[in-house]
Write a protein that holds these residues in place. Structure first.
Motif, PDB file in Angstrom:
ATOM      1  N   ILE A  31       0.835  -1.071  -0.120  1.00  0.00           N
ATOM      2  CA  ILE A  31       0.103   0.014   0.033  1.00  0.00           C
ATOM      3  C   ILE A  31       0.856   1.080  -0.229  1.00  0.00           C
ATOM      4  O   ILE A  31       1.671   1.471   0.755  1.00  0.00           O
ATOM      5  N   LEU A  32       0.853   2.189  -1.085  1.00  0.00           N
ATOM      6  CA  LEU A  32       1.567   3.347  -1.153  1.00  0.00           C
ATOM      7  C   LEU A  32       0.938   4.648  -0.644  1.00  0.00           C
ATOM      8  O   LEU A  32       1.513   5.374  -0.024  1.00  0.00           O
ATOM      9  N   GLU A  33      -0.432   4.468  -0.747  1.00  0.00           N
ATOM     10  CA  GLU A  33      -1.181   5.545  -0.194  1.00  0.00           C
ATOM     11  C   GLU A  33      -2.747   4.924   0.012  1.00  0.00           C
ATOM     12  O   GLU A  33      -3.324   4.428  -0.796  1.00  0.00           O
ATOM     13  N   TYR A  34      -3.237   5.664   1.209  1.00  0.00           N
ATOM     14  CA  TYR A  34      -4.856   5.559   1.411  1.00  0.00           C
ATOM     15  C   TYR A  34      -5.272   6.751   1.748  1.00  0.00           C
ATOM     16  O   TYR A  34      -4.990   7.503   2.892  1.00  0.00           O
ATOM     17  N   ILE A  35      -6.308   7.398   1.089  1.00  0.00           N
ATOM     18  CA  ILE A  35      -7.013   8.573   1.314  1.00  0.00           C
ATOM     19  C   ILE A  35      -8.527   8.601   1.091  1.00  0.00           C
ATOM     20  O   ILE A  35      -8.943   7.721   0.292  1.00  0.00           O
ATOM     21  N   LYS A  36      -8.992   9.144   1.898  1.00  0.00           N
ATOM     22  CA  LYS A  36     -10.621   9.197   1.928  1.00  0.00           C
ATOM     23  C   LYS A  36     -11.031  10.740   1.756  1.00  0.00           C
ATOM     24  O   LYS A  36     -10.394  11.431   2.443  1.00  0.00           O
ATOM     25  N   GLN A  37     -11.474  11.099   0.783  1.00  0.00           N
ATOM     26  CA  GLN A  37     -11.909  12.309   0.445  1.00  0.00           C
ATOM     27  C   GLN A  37     -13.346  12.307  -0.124  1.00  0.00           C
ATOM     28  O   GLN A  37     -13.925  11.619  -0.951  1.00  0.00           O
ATOM     29  N   ASP A  38     -14.347  13.249   0.567  1.00  0.00           N
ATOM     30  CA  ASP A  38     -15.686  13.435   0.039  1.00  0.00           C
ATOM     31  C   ASP A  38     -16.380  11.878  -0.280  1.00  0.00           C
ATOM     32  O   ASP A  38     -17.128  11.719  -0.975  1.00  0.00           O
ATOM     33  N   GLY A  39     -16.330  11.199   1.098  1.00  0.00           N
ATOM     34  CA  GLY A  39     -16.928   9.826   0.696  1.00  0.00           C
ATOM     35  C   GLY A  39     -16.395   8.873   0.066  1.00  0.00           C
ATOM     36  O   GLY A  39     -16.898   7.797  -0.245  1.00  0.00           O
ATOM     37  N   VAL A  40     -15.260   8.919  -0.447  1.00  0.00           N
ATOM     38  CA  VAL A  40     -14.447   8.137  -1.515  1.00  0.00           C
ATOM     39  C   VAL A  40     -13.323   7.818  -1.134  1.00  0.00           C
ATOM     40  O   VAL A  40     -12.465   8.647  -0.382  1.00  0.00           O
ATOM     41  N   ALA A  41     -12.959   6.352  -1.253  1.00  0.00           N
ATOM     42  CA  ALA A  41     -11.536   6.114  -0.569  1.00  0.00           C
ATOM     43  C   ALA A  41     -10.778   5.703  -1.810  1.00  0.00           C
ATOM     44  O   ALA A  41     -11.083   5.109  -2.798  1.00  0.00           O
ATOM     45  N   PHE A  42      -9.552   6.060  -1.812  1.00  0.00           N
ATOM     46  CA  PHE A  42      -8.544   5.962  -2.700  1.00  0.00           C
ATOM     47  C   PHE A  42      -7.391   5.132  -2.207  1.00  0.00           C
ATOM     48  O   PHE A  42      -6.705   5.474  -1.260  1.00  0.00           O
ATOM     49  N   THR A  43      -7.130   3.871  -2.824  1.00  0.00           N
ATOM     50  CA  THR A  43      -6.069   3.261  -2.319  1.00  0.00           C
ATOM     51  C   THR A  43      -5.265   2.684  -3.532  1.00  0.00           C
ATOM     52  O   THR A  43      -5.373   2.407  -4.757  1.00  0.00           O
ATOM     53  N   LEU A  44      -4.054   3.454  -3.396  1.00  0.00           N
ATOM     54  CA  LEU A  44      -2.820   3.158  -4.392  1.00  0.00           C
ATOM     55  C   LEU A  44      -1.796   2.358  -4.056  1.00  0.00           C
ATOM     56  O   LEU A  44      -1.222   2.298  -2.796  1.00  0.00           O
ATOM     57  N   MET A  45      -1.649   1.306  -4.650  1.00  0.00           N
ATOM     58  CA  MET A  45      -0.636   0.105  -4.343  1.00  0.00           C
ATOM     59  C   MET A  45      -0.061  -0.434  -5.539  1.00  0.00           C
ATOM     60  O   MET A  45      -0.190   0.027  -6.577  1.00  0.00           O
ATOM     61  N   THR A  46       1.105  -1.239  -5.014  1.00  0.00           N
ATOM     62  CA  THR A  46       1.806  -1.678  -6.201  1.00  0.00           C
ATOM     63  C   THR A  46       1.262  -2.859  -6.882  1.00  0.00           C
ATOM     64  O   THR A  46       0.269  -3.577  -6.154  1.00  0.00           O
ATOM     65  N   LYS A  47       1.525  -3.166  -8.267  1.00  0.00           N
ATOM     66  CA  LYS A  47       0.652  -4.163  -8.682  1.00  0.00           C
ATOM     67  C   LYS A  47       1.203  -5.412  -8.390  1.00  0.00           C
ATOM     68  O   LYS A  47       2.481  -5.799  -8.007  1.00  0.00           O
ATOM     69  N   ALA A  48       0.303  -6.564  -8.195  1.00  0.00           N
ATOM     70  CA  ALA A  48       0.888  -7.864  -7.826  1.00  0.00           C
ATOM     71  C   ALA A  48       1.723  -8.465  -8.748  1.00  0.00           C
ATOM     72  O   ALA A  48       1.327  -8.320 -10.160  1.00  0.00           O
ATOM     73  N   GLU A  49       2.710  -9.280  -8.415  1.00  0.00           N
ATOM     74  CA  GLU A  49       3.558  -9.915  -9.387  1.00  0.00           C
ATOM     75  C   GLU A  49       2.936 -10.993  -9.730  1.00  0.00           C
ATOM     76  O   GLU A  49       2.325 -11.850  -9.047  1.00  0.00           O
ATOM     77  N   GLY A  50       3.576 -11.502 -11.212  1.00  0.00           N
ATOM     78  CA  GLY A  50       3.168 -12.812 -11.375  1.00  0.00           C
ATOM     79  C   GLY A  50       1.656 -12.750 -12.169  1.00  0.00           C
ATOM     80  O   GLY A  50       1.159 -11.819 -12.763  1.00  0.00           O
ATOM     81  N   LYS A  51       1.250 -13.968 -12.421  1.00  0.00           N
ATOM     82  CA  LYS A  51       0.071 -14.122 -13.419  1.00  0.00           C
ATOM     83  C   LYS A  51      -1.083 -14.575 -12.418  1.00  0.00           C
ATOM     84  O   LYS A  51      -0.839 -15.187 -11.359  1.00  0.00           O
ATOM     85  N   MET A  52      -2.265 -14.295 -12.945  1.00  0.00           N
ATOM     86  CA  MET A  52      -3.573 -14.704 -12.106  1.00  0.00           C
ATOM     87  C   MET A  52      -3.716 -16.012 -12.279  1.00  0.00           C
ATOM     88  O   MET A  52      -3.266 -16.737 -13.257  1.00  0.00           O
ATOM     89  N   LEU A  53      -4.215 -16.452 -11.247  1.00  0.00           N
ATOM     90  CA  LEU A  53      -4.405 -18.177 -11.243  1.00  0.00           C
ATOM     91  C   LEU A  53      -5.599 -18.491 -12.700  1.00  0.00           C
ATOM     92  O   LEU A  53      -5.557 -19.751 -12.913  1.00  0.00           O
TER      93      LEU A  53
END
Length: 174
Positions: free
Chosen positions: A42-64
């Motif tokens: 998780i790089l950043e988690y911000i809540k503003q005006d009733g909205v949550a923004f979560t910025l994170m690194t992309k998961a590595e690898g391939k989806m199952l």
């Protein structure tokens, strides 16, 4: 059923969703679990005006659900089992969230019934009716009267193939 929007970039993922107690819980768990299980950072988690923004690194690898794993069901099942075991064997004694405990879920169900927030359009057909419960209140009463002892383990709220990533050796949860 989530109202979230997910934007995927080369190295990052931005999740935008209504800010709720559940989004706060998701953030707390991802911060706490970092280093215990392979997860995005998780790089950043911000809540503003009733909205949550979560910025994170992309998961590595391939989806199952990638063709590579879908064509090899024995390997796929092994990776799924390893992912579940990894979650279930994680020490949760210091987990900061208790949001998913049975008593809290039953209390939330009581509130939903009381406030008319039960979505009857998305229930299994046999849950209510001739061979089921008369209504959500009757189902809740049965659940409270037949409550089992909890065996607490770490779980994934949406453990499905597109949400589990792997490098072919071990799984990563998003």
């Amino acid at each position: 059923m989530s109202e979230s929007q997910v934007y995927i970039f080369e190295k990052y993922v931005l999740k935008v969703q209504p800010a709720t107690a559940e989004t706060d819980n998701e953030y707390k768990i991802l911060k706490w679990i970092y280093g215990k299980c392979p997860t995005p950072t998780i790089l950043e988690y911000i809540k503003q005006d009733g909205v949550a923004f979560t910025l994170m690194t992309k998961a590595e690898g391939k989806m199952l659900c990638d063709e590579e794993y879908m064509k090899n069901p024995h390997r796929l099942v092994k990776l799924i089992a390893e992912g579940l075991k990894l979650l279930w064997n994680t020490d949760i004694s210091e987990c900061p969230c208790t949001y998913s405990r049975l008593d809290e879920r039953l209390q939330a169900a009581r509130e939903n019934i009381k406030n008319g927030r039960v979505d009857m359009d998305n229930v299994e057909p046999e849950t209510f009716g001739p061979n089921g419960f008369a209504n959500p209140s009757e189902l809740l009463k049965w659940l409270e009267e037949n409550k089992l002892v909890e065996d607490l383990v770490l779980t994934h709220g949406d453990f499905c193939l597109p949400n589990i990533f792997t490098d072919g050796k071990k799984s990563q949860h998003s």
